[in-house]
Design a protein around this motif. Structure first.
Motif, PDB file in Angstrom:
ATOM      1  N   ASP A 104     -25.640  16.225  22.093  1.00 39.99           N
ATOM      2  CA  ASP A 104     -25.741  17.604  20.596  1.00 39.99           C
ATOM      3  C   ASP A 104     -26.039  16.950  19.831  1.00 39.99           C
ATOM      4  O   ASP A 104     -26.776  17.025  18.169  1.00 39.99           O
ATOM      5  CB  ASP A 104     -25.309  18.555  21.407  1.00 39.99           C
ATOM      6  N   HIS A 139     -30.803  13.410  21.771  1.00 41.57           N
ATOM      7  CA  HIS A 139     -31.758  14.048  22.510  1.00 41.57           C
ATOM      8  C   HIS A 139     -32.235  14.390  21.794  1.00 41.57           C
ATOM      9  O   HIS A 139     -31.966  14.633  20.438  1.00 41.57           O
ATOM     10  CB  HIS A 139     -31.462  15.367  23.380  1.00 41.57           C
ATOM     11  N   VAL A 159     -36.852  17.185  25.087  1.00 40.27           N
ATOM     12  CA  VAL A 159     -36.013  17.297  26.262  1.00 40.27           C
ATOM     13  C   VAL A 159     -36.697  16.908  27.388  1.00 40.27           C
ATOM     14  O   VAL A 159     -37.977  16.561  27.870  1.00 40.27           O
ATOM     15  CB  VAL A 159     -36.314  19.766  27.107  1.00 40.27           C
ATOM     16  N   SER A 198     -32.543  14.957  31.649  1.00 37.49           N
ATOM     17  CA  SER A 198     -31.650  16.363  31.406  1.00 37.49           C
ATOM     18  C   SER A 198     -31.427  17.588  31.971  1.00 37.49           C
ATOM     19  O   SER A 198     -30.486  17.677  32.372  1.00 37.49           O
ATOM     20  CB  SER A 198     -32.232  16.611  29.651  1.00 37.49           C
ATOM     21  N   ILE A 199     -32.321  18.765  32.355  1.00 40.45           N
ATOM     22  CA  ILE A 199     -32.857  19.412  32.874  1.00 40.45           C
ATOM     23  C   ILE A 199     -31.673  18.970  34.180  1.00 40.45           C
ATOM     24  O   ILE A 199     -30.804  20.015  34.622  1.00 40.45           O
ATOM     25  CB  ILE A 199     -33.917  20.053  33.446  1.00 40.45           C
ATOM     26  N   ILE A 253     -27.858  18.768  33.252  1.00 43.06           N
ATOM     27  CA  ILE A 253     -27.157  20.341  32.806  1.00 43.06           C
ATOM     28  C   ILE A 253     -27.097  21.290  34.355  1.00 43.06           C
ATOM     29  O   ILE A 253     -26.361  22.045  34.322  1.00 43.06           O
ATOM     30  CB  ILE A 253     -28.352  20.343  32.329  1.00 43.06           C
ATOM     31  N   TRP A 277     -23.572  26.415  26.374  1.00 49.05           N
ATOM     32  CA  TRP A 277     -24.561  25.065  26.150  1.00 49.05           C
ATOM     33  C   TRP A 277     -25.607  25.121  27.452  1.00 49.05           C
ATOM     34  O   TRP A 277     -26.543  25.170  27.015  1.00 49.05           O
ATOM     35  CB  TRP A 277     -23.955  24.129  26.251  1.00 49.05           C
ATOM     36  N   SER A 310     -28.370  27.864  27.265  1.00 46.58           N
ATOM     37  CA  SER A 310     -29.493  27.582  26.242  1.00 46.58           C
ATOM     38  C   SER A 310     -30.073  26.409  26.715  1.00 46.58           C
ATOM     39  O   SER A 310     -31.518  26.003  26.468  1.00 46.58           O
ATOM     40  CB  SER A 310     -28.666  26.850  25.110  1.00 46.58           C
ATOM     41  N   TRP A 311     -30.110  25.544  27.166  1.00 48.99           N
ATOM     42  CA  TRP A 311     -30.754  23.996  27.994  1.00 48.99           C
ATOM     43  C   TRP A 311     -31.226  24.435  29.377  1.00 48.99           C
ATOM     44  O   TRP A 311     -31.993  23.501  29.410  1.00 48.99           O
ATOM     45  CB  TRP A 311     -29.609  22.954  28.644  1.00 48.99           C
ATOM     46  N   PHE A 318     -36.410  26.520  26.690  1.00 45.30           N
ATOM     47  CA  PHE A 318     -35.881  25.475  26.064  1.00 45.30           C
ATOM     48  C   PHE A 318     -36.348  24.131  26.105  1.00 45.30           C
ATOM     49  O   PHE A 318     -36.258  22.974  25.512  1.00 45.30           O
ATOM     50  CB  PHE A 318     -34.697  25.137  26.271  1.00 45.30           C
ATOM     51  N   TRP A 375     -38.033  22.029  23.612  1.00 46.68           N
ATOM     52  CA  TRP A 375     -37.641  22.162  21.956  1.00 46.68           C
ATOM     53  C   TRP A 375     -37.510  19.953  22.250  1.00 46.68           C
ATOM     54  O   TRP A 375     -37.973  19.701  22.873  1.00 46.68           O
ATOM     55  CB  TRP A 375     -35.590  21.856  22.760  1.00 46.68           C
ATOM     56  N   TYR A 416     -27.902  12.177  31.527  1.00 47.19           N
ATOM     57  CA  TYR A 416     -29.063  13.566  30.825  1.00 47.19           C
ATOM     58  C   TYR A 416     -30.196  13.086  30.073  1.00 47.19           C
ATOM     59  O   TYR A 416     -30.454  13.643  29.371  1.00 47.19           O
ATOM     60  CB  TYR A 416     -28.003  13.383  30.160  1.00 47.19           C
TER      61      TYR A 416
END
Length: 258
Positions: free
Chosen positions: A107, A133, A136, A140-141, A144, A175, A178-179, A184, A187, A210
Protein backbone atom coordinates in the motif's frame (compact mmCIF):
# COMPACT_ATOMS: atom_id res chain seq x y z
CA UNK A 1 13.65 19.24 11.40
CA UNK A 2 12.05 16.09 12.73
CA UNK A 3 13.10 14.75 16.12
CA UNK A 4 15.03 11.43 16.06
CA UNK A 5 12.21 9.55 17.79
CA UNK A 6 8.78 10.78 18.64
CA UNK A 7 5.90 12.22 16.68
CA UNK A 8 5.01 14.14 13.56
CA UNK A 9 2.19 16.64 13.73
CA UNK A 10 0.07 16.64 10.57
CA UNK A 11 -2.98 18.92 10.56
CA UNK A 12 -3.43 18.34 14.30
CA UNK A 13 -2.94 14.56 14.03
CA UNK A 14 -0.08 12.93 15.90
CA UNK A 15 1.84 10.29 13.97
CA UNK A 16 4.43 7.92 15.40
CA UNK A 17 7.81 8.48 13.72
CA UNK A 18 11.49 7.53 13.68
CA UNK A 19 14.07 9.77 12.05
CA UNK A 20 17.74 9.00 11.57
CA UNK A 21 19.51 12.06 10.22
CA UNK A 22 22.23 12.00 7.60
CA UNK A 23 24.31 14.30 5.38
CA UNK A 24 22.37 17.21 3.89
CA UNK A 25 23.82 16.51 0.45
CA UNK A 26 22.17 13.06 0.37
CA UNK A 27 18.41 12.57 -0.05
CA UNK A 28 16.16 11.62 2.85
CA UNK A 29 14.67 8.15 2.34
CA UNK A 30 11.02 8.28 3.42
CA UNK A 31 9.57 4.86 4.26
CA UNK A 32 5.87 4.26 3.54
CA UNK A 33 4.60 1.07 5.16
CA UNK A 34 2.27 -1.65 3.92
CA UNK A 35 -1.43 -2.04 4.67
CA UNK A 36 -0.74 -3.77 7.99
CA UNK A 37 2.54 -2.01 8.71
CA UNK A 38 3.90 0.47 11.21
CA UNK A 39 7.23 1.91 12.35
CA UNK A 40 8.05 -1.18 14.41
CA UNK A 41 7.12 -3.58 11.62
CA UNK A 42 10.00 -2.29 9.49
CA UNK A 43 12.11 -4.04 12.16
CA UNK A 44 15.80 -3.19 11.64
CA UNK A 45 15.41 -2.26 7.97
CA UNK A 46 15.51 1.53 8.58
CA UNK A 47 18.78 1.20 10.53
CA UNK A 48 20.32 -1.07 7.91
CA UNK A 49 19.20 1.26 5.14
CA UNK A 50 20.60 4.34 6.86
CA UNK A 51 23.96 2.63 7.41
CA UNK A 52 24.22 1.16 3.92
CA UNK A 53 23.08 4.23 2.00
CA UNK A 54 24.61 7.00 4.09
CA UNK A 55 21.25 8.78 3.88
CA UNK A 56 18.82 10.09 6.44
CA UNK A 57 15.82 7.78 6.89
CA UNK A 58 12.32 8.69 8.05
CA UNK A 59 9.72 6.06 8.97
CA UNK A 60 6.27 6.87 10.29
CA UNK A 61 3.02 5.09 11.06
CA UNK A 62 -0.05 6.34 9.26
CA UNK A 63 -3.07 7.37 11.35
CA UNK A 64 -4.80 4.30 12.74
CA UNK A 65 -1.55 2.28 12.79
CA UNK A 66 1.16 1.65 15.37
CA UNK A 67 1.24 4.32 18.06
CA UNK A 68 -0.28 7.00 15.82
CA UNK A 69 -3.61 8.69 16.48
CA UNK A 70 -6.68 6.49 15.95
CA UNK A 71 -9.15 6.78 13.07
CA UNK A 72 -12.77 5.77 12.64
CA UNK A 73 -13.98 2.91 10.49
CA UNK A 74 -14.89 2.25 7.78
CA UNK A 75 -11.98 3.69 5.85
CA UNK A 76 -13.01 5.28 2.55
CA UNK A 77 -12.06 3.22 -0.51
CA UNK A 78 -10.01 6.26 -1.53
CA UNK A 79 -7.79 5.93 1.54
CA UNK A 80 -4.54 5.62 -0.47
CA UNK A 81 -5.45 8.62 -2.62
CA UNK A 82 -6.32 10.56 0.54
CA UNK A 83 -3.00 9.65 2.14
CA UNK A 84 -1.08 10.71 -0.96
CA UNK A 85 -2.94 13.97 -1.40
CA UNK A 86 -3.78 15.10 2.11
CA UNK A 87 -1.10 13.69 4.43
CA UNK A 88 2.14 12.93 2.60
CA UNK A 89 2.64 16.53 1.40
CA UNK A 90 2.64 17.66 5.04
CA UNK A 91 5.19 14.97 5.90
CA UNK A 92 7.46 16.07 3.05
CA UNK A 93 7.15 19.72 4.06
CA UNK A 94 8.77 18.88 7.39
CA UNK A 95 11.94 17.87 5.54
CA UNK A 96 12.48 21.61 5.05
CA UNK A 97 13.28 21.44 1.37
CA UNK A 98 15.71 18.51 1.47
CA UNK A 99 15.82 16.15 -1.49
CA UNK A 100 14.06 12.89 -0.84
CA UNK A 101 13.27 9.44 -2.21
CA UNK A 102 10.02 7.65 -1.35
CA UNK A 103 10.51 3.99 -0.39
CA UNK A 104 7.08 2.35 -0.31
CA UNK A 105 6.00 -1.21 0.41
CA UNK A 106 2.67 -2.61 -0.89
CA UNK A 107 0.00 0.00 0.00
CA UNK A 108 2.86 2.37 0.77
CA UNK A 109 4.24 1.86 -2.74
CA UNK A 110 0.83 2.67 -4.20
CA UNK A 111 0.62 5.82 -2.09
CA UNK A 112 4.06 6.85 -3.35
CA UNK A 113 3.02 6.31 -6.98
CA UNK A 114 -0.18 8.33 -6.56
CA UNK A 115 1.75 11.15 -4.91
CA UNK A 116 4.45 11.24 -7.58
CA UNK A 117 1.96 10.98 -10.43
CA UNK A 118 -0.42 13.66 -9.21
CA UNK A 119 1.83 16.62 -10.08
CA UNK A 120 5.55 17.52 -10.10
CA UNK A 121 7.03 17.76 -6.61
CA UNK A 122 10.15 19.77 -5.84
CA UNK A 123 12.87 17.69 -4.24
CA UNK A 124 11.42 14.29 -5.18
CA UNK A 125 14.39 12.49 -6.71
CA UNK A 126 13.13 8.91 -7.01
CA UNK A 127 10.70 6.19 -6.02
CA UNK A 128 11.42 2.72 -4.67
CA UNK A 129 8.26 0.65 -5.08
CA UNK A 130 8.39 -2.73 -3.30
CA UNK A 131 5.56 -5.19 -4.04
CA UNK A 132 3.48 -2.36 -5.51
CA UNK A 133 -0.19 -2.51 -6.50
CA UNK A 134 -1.35 -0.37 -9.41
CA UNK A 135 -4.52 -2.38 -10.09
CA UNK A 136 -6.45 -5.17 -8.36
CA UNK A 137 -5.80 -8.80 -9.32
CA UNK A 138 -7.61 -11.99 -8.35
CA UNK A 139 -4.50 -13.10 -6.45
CA UNK A 140 -4.65 -9.90 -4.41
CA UNK A 141 -8.19 -10.57 -3.26
CA UNK A 142 -7.41 -14.23 -2.56
CA UNK A 143 -4.45 -13.24 -0.39
CA UNK A 144 -6.52 -10.73 1.53
CA UNK A 145 -9.28 -13.31 2.09
CA UNK A 146 -6.64 -15.66 3.47
CA UNK A 147 -5.51 -12.91 5.84
CA UNK A 148 -9.12 -12.48 7.00
CA UNK A 149 -9.38 -16.21 7.72
CA UNK A 150 -6.17 -15.99 9.76
CA UNK A 151 -7.55 -12.99 11.67
CA UNK A 152 -10.68 -14.95 12.57
CA UNK A 153 -9.14 -18.36 13.31
CA UNK A 154 -5.54 -17.86 14.52
CA UNK A 155 -3.59 -15.61 16.89
CA UNK A 156 -2.95 -13.03 14.15
CA UNK A 157 -4.72 -10.31 16.15
CA UNK A 158 -2.46 -10.90 19.16
CA UNK A 159 0.65 -10.81 16.97
CA UNK A 160 -0.43 -7.57 15.33
CA UNK A 161 -1.40 -6.04 18.67
CA UNK A 162 2.29 -6.02 19.64
CA UNK A 163 2.82 -3.45 16.88
CA UNK A 164 -0.49 -1.58 16.84
CA UNK A 165 -1.72 -1.64 20.44
CA UNK A 166 -5.21 -0.17 20.69
CA UNK A 167 -5.16 0.48 16.92
CA UNK A 168 -5.03 -3.22 16.08
CA UNK A 169 -8.66 -3.63 15.00
CA UNK A 170 -8.65 -0.41 13.03
CA UNK A 171 -5.37 -1.31 11.34
CA UNK A 172 -6.50 -4.74 10.20
CA UNK A 173 -10.17 -4.17 9.45
CA UNK A 174 -9.63 -0.79 7.83
CA UNK A 175 -7.27 -2.40 5.34
CA UNK A 176 -9.00 -5.77 4.95
CA UNK A 177 -12.57 -4.50 4.67
CA UNK A 178 -11.56 -1.95 2.05
CA UNK A 179 -9.84 -4.47 -0.21
CA UNK A 180 -12.69 -6.98 0.15
CA UNK A 181 -15.34 -4.38 -0.63
CA UNK A 182 -16.82 -5.20 -4.08
CA UNK A 183 -16.39 -1.57 -5.05
CA UNK A 184 -12.64 -1.86 -4.65
CA UNK A 185 -12.30 -4.21 -7.63
CA UNK A 186 -12.32 -1.12 -9.86
CA UNK A 187 -9.41 0.48 -7.97
CA UNK A 188 -6.74 1.32 -10.55
CA UNK A 189 -3.94 3.90 -10.36
CA UNK A 190 -2.27 3.22 -13.70
CA UNK A 191 -3.50 6.63 -14.85
CA UNK A 192 -1.00 8.25 -12.48
CA UNK A 193 2.01 6.42 -13.96
CA UNK A 194 2.56 8.51 -17.12
CA UNK A 195 2.87 11.66 -15.01
CA UNK A 196 5.66 10.28 -12.81
CA UNK A 197 8.86 12.13 -13.67
CA UNK A 198 11.19 10.76 -10.97
CA UNK A 199 13.13 7.55 -11.73
CA UNK A 200 11.63 4.35 -10.32
CA UNK A 201 13.10 1.19 -8.82
CA UNK A 202 10.33 -1.46 -8.82
CA UNK A 203 10.93 -4.58 -6.72
CA UNK A 204 8.86 -7.74 -6.42
CA UNK A 205 9.31 -11.33 -5.29
CA UNK A 206 8.43 -14.19 -7.59
CA UNK A 207 6.51 -15.82 -4.72
CA UNK A 208 4.41 -12.75 -3.87
CA UNK A 209 0.97 -14.04 -2.88
CA UNK A 210 -0.67 -10.62 -3.20
CA UNK A 211 0.27 -9.76 -6.78
CA UNK A 212 1.87 -10.98 -9.99
CA UNK A 213 4.68 -9.54 -12.08
CA UNK A 214 1.98 -7.88 -14.19
CA UNK A 215 2.19 -5.06 -11.63
CA UNK A 216 5.84 -4.37 -12.49
CA UNK A 217 5.14 -4.76 -16.20
CA UNK A 218 2.41 -2.11 -16.00
CA UNK A 219 4.76 0.27 -14.21
CA UNK A 220 7.52 -0.31 -16.75
CA UNK A 221 5.19 0.15 -19.72
CA UNK A 222 3.28 3.20 -18.51
CA UNK A 223 5.63 5.17 -16.25
CA UNK A 224 6.75 8.54 -17.56
CA UNK A 225 10.23 8.12 -16.04
CA UNK A 226 12.96 5.46 -16.34
CA UNK A 227 12.08 2.23 -14.52
CA UNK A 228 14.53 -0.33 -13.14
CA UNK A 229 12.90 -3.68 -12.34
CA UNK A 230 14.23 -6.11 -9.76
CA UNK A 231 12.52 -9.51 -9.56
CA UNK A 232 13.73 -11.64 -6.66
CA UNK A 233 13.70 -15.42 -6.31
CA UNK A 234 12.80 -17.01 -2.97
CA UNK A 235 10.90 -13.88 -2.07
CA UNK A 236 7.30 -13.24 -1.09
CA UNK A 237 5.35 -10.03 -0.48
CA UNK A 238 8.01 -8.41 1.73
CA UNK A 239 11.28 -8.11 -0.24
CA UNK A 240 12.89 -6.04 2.51
CA UNK A 241 12.47 -9.02 4.88
CA UNK A 242 12.90 -11.98 2.54
CA UNK A 243 15.85 -10.65 0.54
CA UNK A 244 17.21 -7.86 2.72
CA UNK A 245 20.75 -7.77 1.32
CA UNK A 246 19.62 -7.71 -2.30
CA UNK A 247 17.10 -4.94 -1.59
CA UNK A 248 19.64 -2.83 0.29
CA UNK A 249 22.16 -3.22 -2.53
CA UNK A 250 19.57 -2.25 -5.13
CA UNK A 251 18.38 0.81 -3.22
CA UNK A 252 21.92 2.00 -2.54
CA UNK A 253 22.88 1.65 -6.21
CA UNK A 254 19.66 3.41 -7.27
CA UNK A 255 20.22 6.32 -4.89
CA UNK A 256 23.87 6.68 -5.90
CA UNK A 257 22.89 6.87 -9.57
CA UNK A 258 20.37 9.59 -8.75
Amino acid sequence: MIAPDGVLEVAGTRLEARFMDGPADRPVLVLLHEGLGSVSQWRDFPDLLATASGCAVLAYSRAGYGASAPVSLPRPLSYMHDEAGDVLPHIISQLQGRDHVLVGHSDGASIAAIYAGSKPHAGLKGLVLMAPHVFVEDISIAGIRTARDAWETTNLRDRLKRHHGDNVDTAFLGWNDSWLNPGFRDWDITGFLPLITAPVLAVQGRDDDYGTLAQLDAIEQSCGAPVTKLVLDDCGHAPQKDQTAAVLDAICSFVTEL
